[in-house]
Enzyme design. Structure first.
Site, PDB file in Angstrom:
ATOM      1  N   LYS A 184       2.395  -0.475  87.070  1.00  0.00           N
ATOM      2  CA  LYS A 184       1.577  -1.304  87.514  1.00  0.00           C
ATOM      3  C   LYS A 184       1.298  -2.196  87.517  1.00  0.00           C
ATOM      4  O   LYS A 184      -0.090  -2.099  86.653  1.00  0.00           O
ATOM      5  CB  LYS A 184       0.348  -0.333  88.548  1.00  0.00           C
ATOM      6  CG  LYS A 184      -0.774  -0.977  90.104  1.00  0.00           C
ATOM      7  CD  LYS A 184      -1.053  -1.828  89.849  1.00  0.00           C
ATOM      8  CE  LYS A 184      -2.366  -2.187  89.050  1.00  0.00           C
ATOM      9  NZ  LYS A 184      -3.457  -3.399  89.285  1.00  0.00           N
ATOM     10  N   GLU A 258      -4.733   1.973  75.201  1.00  0.00           N
ATOM     11  CA  GLU A 258      -4.456   0.450  74.212  1.00  0.00           C
ATOM     12  C   GLU A 258      -5.760  -0.111  74.641  1.00  0.00           C
ATOM     13  O   GLU A 258      -5.687  -1.000  75.614  1.00  0.00           O
ATOM     14  CB  GLU A 258      -3.312   0.062  73.799  1.00  0.00           C
ATOM     15  CG  GLU A 258      -3.348  -0.965  72.713  1.00  0.00           C
ATOM     16  CD  GLU A 258      -3.259  -2.732  73.309  1.00  0.00           C
ATOM     17  OE1 GLU A 258      -4.712  -2.886  72.923  1.00  0.00           O
ATOM     18  OE2 GLU A 258      -2.770  -2.870  73.876  1.00  0.00           O
ATOM     19  N   CYS A 292      -5.862  -8.428  73.014  1.00  0.00           N
ATOM     20  CA  CYS A 292      -6.488  -7.929  72.273  1.00  0.00           C
ATOM     21  C   CYS A 292      -6.217  -7.586  71.647  1.00  0.00           C
ATOM     22  O   CYS A 292      -8.329  -7.103  70.665  1.00  0.00           O
ATOM     23  CB  CYS A 292      -5.871  -6.650  73.105  1.00  0.00           C
ATOM     24  SG  CYS A 292      -4.060  -6.130  72.541  1.00  0.00           S
ATOM     25  N   GLU A 389     -16.340  -8.747  73.536  1.00  0.00           N
ATOM     26  CA  GLU A 389     -14.878  -8.827  73.215  1.00  0.00           C
ATOM     27  C   GLU A 389     -15.108 -10.215  74.574  1.00  0.00           C
ATOM     28  O   GLU A 389     -14.764  -9.992  75.347  1.00  0.00           O
ATOM     29  CB  GLU A 389     -14.472  -8.245  73.634  1.00  0.00           C
ATOM     30  CG  GLU A 389     -12.291  -8.554  73.931  1.00  0.00           C
ATOM     31  CD  GLU A 389     -11.230  -7.557  74.052  1.00  0.00           C
ATOM     32  OE1 GLU A 389     -10.432  -7.691  73.598  1.00  0.00           O
ATOM     33  OE2 GLU A 389     -11.205  -6.650  75.139  1.00  0.00           O
TER      34      GLU A 389
END
Length: 478
Positions: A184, A258, A292, A389
């Site tokens: 997906k 992750e 990331c 973040e």
């Protein structure tokens, strides 16, 4: 005074890629409409132009895809590794042959500069398929027992920041080890996955081995929760990762996550300043900071703070922001209006909390989603911009005096994905790296990736490893 030269536009041609007005789901080797007939639009972040309409998968569609993958698993897993390798090698070569087309497509759908998709993303995509093709007939020598077995159907959910590369990270080891896949892609970047479906057909991959279901988070949730999925692999936000972990808890599904990061880039006083500045820029402004493992916290030894900051500001003033298809562009568009709003809000919060904001003189295009490269000084560990973040081109600068203080500040985060160390002393690199709680640590460089090297995090950055021999384990019953 030396003459100042302007860069003439050097646009890559859009004519190399043919985007259809609409795309269906790729299930059992065929493109098909969603059961409910729903569609959504994917737009180009740099212009807000609608690129195509894409089918929106429902639970029923996800179930169809999983059943197709389950049916295909019996024959695919029974193939000798050398036969599976042939398909992977073929896919890798087709990706190389179509790399210019795919690079333009990725830039249009994602917003990142063409020189990044062309020079970083696509070579790595092909390299991952080549690498895992090499493992397909050598699994007994990978260190996971004499007869390692595939798990079955892998449900994979990938993010929008590296759409094709994240696909390669997940599909290549899954197929090499004999699993079948339902993938997906992110809602804002579905096109390269759908083009990959066409590559699978071009390579003659048996029907049902790879299935692509497009849609929003509901399609991803249905895939994760499907009872006939044996393995879930997810790359994305920590919040969604926690939700997936709760869904999978109590089942026999194997899981790798992750997730987010808040990487520290540590510069000691003996580091080569110019080299470090290039690494800092690459660490946080590559892909507009939508990475990331971005080096979003810069830790600078106090004695070189002013010198480094002056050099960094000079370098940021040379970055070119604009049309991502222009080969001279360094900073492209933010992926979506939603992401731009988040970056803007966090930057404003940084100012409100007392950090000092600076950006180079930068003219933003009138249409599209844009954010100027930004750095904050006078940042403390209590600032939101040093903790959360941001996932954008925003750098927080902190200082330290001793190596122990640098390590303490670097580790003072719930994340643990990446870190960088800049020093001329090898002994210091090893001593500091040994104390950092991060899955990937670069020394005198940043954002270097290779399919032979494992990647993954600690703490809220997730668990499991992708890439290298370690990346095989996630798809084997060991």
């Amino acid at each position: 005074m030396a003459p100042v030269f302007d860069y003439a536009p050097a646009p890559e041609s859009r004519s190399v890629v043919d985007i259809a007005p609409s795309y269906g789901l790729f299930i059992d080797g065929e493109f098909t409409e969603a059961a409910g007939g729903k569609v959504f639009k994917t737009v180009s972040p740099s212009s807000e132009e609608v690129l195509s309409e894409v089918a929106e998968a429902s639970e029923e569609d996800v179930d169809r895809a999983v059943r197709a993958a389950r049916k295909a698993f019996e024959k695919w897993s029974a193939l000798p590794g050398s036969e599976r390798a042939k398909y992977l090698f073929r896919i890798a070569r087709i990706i190389q042959e179509r790399s210019r087309e795919l690079a333009v497509l990725e830039t249009l759908d994602n917003g990142k500069p063409i020189r990044e998709t062309r020079d970083a993303d696509l070579p790595l995509v092909a390299a991952h398929f080549f690498y895992y093709a090499g493992w397909a007939d050598k699994l007994e020598h990978a260190g996971y027992g004499a007869n390692p077995r595939p798990l079955g159907v892998a449900g994979q959910v990938i993010p929008w920041n590296f759409p094709l590369l994240m696909l390669a990270w997940k599909i290549a080891p899954a197929l090499a080890t004999g699993n079948t896949v339902v993938l997906k892609p992110a809602e804002t970047t579905p096109l390269s996955a759908l083009f990959f479906a066409d590559i699978c057909r071009q390579a003659g991959l048996p029907k049902g081995v790879v299935n692509i279901v497009t849609g929003d988070g509901r399609a991803g949730a249905a895939l994760v929760a499907h009872p006939d999925v044996n393995k879930v692999a997810f790359t994305g936000s920590t919040a969604v990762g926690k939700e997936i972990a709760r869904t999978v808890a109590g089942t026999r599904k194997k899981l790798t996550l992750e997730l987010g990061g808040k990487g520290a880039n540590i510069v000691f006083d003996d580091a080569p300043i110019d080299q470090a500045v290039e690494g800092i820029v690459n660490g946080i402004f590559f892909n507009q900071g939508q990475v990331c493992c971005a080096g979003s916290r810069l830790l600078v030894q106090e004695s070189i703070h002013d010198e480094l900051l002056d050099s960094l500001k000079r370098r940021l003033s040379t970055l070119r922001l604009g049309d991502p298809l222009d080969k001279n562009t360094d900073i492209g568009a933010i992926n979506s209006a939603e992401q731009l709003a988040r970056i803007t809000a966090l930057a404003e919060q940084g100012e409100a909390e007392g950090a000092e904001r600076w950006s180079p003189a930068c003219e933003l295009p009138e249409s599209g989603y844009w954010f100027a490269p930004t750095l904050f000084t006078n940042v403390t560990q209590a600032h939101t911009i040093a903790r959360d973040e941001i996932f954008g081109p925003v750098l927080s600068v902190l200082t330290f005096r001793t190596p122990d203080e640098a390590v303490a500040k670097a580790n003072n985060t719930p994340y643990g994905l990446s870190a960088g160390i800049w020093t001329e002393k090898g002994s210091r690199i090893l001593a500091v790296a040994n104390k950092l709680r991060a899955g990937v640590i670069w020394s005198n460089t940043f954002n270097k990736f290779d399919p032979t090297s494992p990647f993954g995090g600690y703490k809220e950055s997730g668990f499991g490893r992708e890439g290298g021999r370690h990346g095989l384990e996630a798809y084997l019953d060991v």
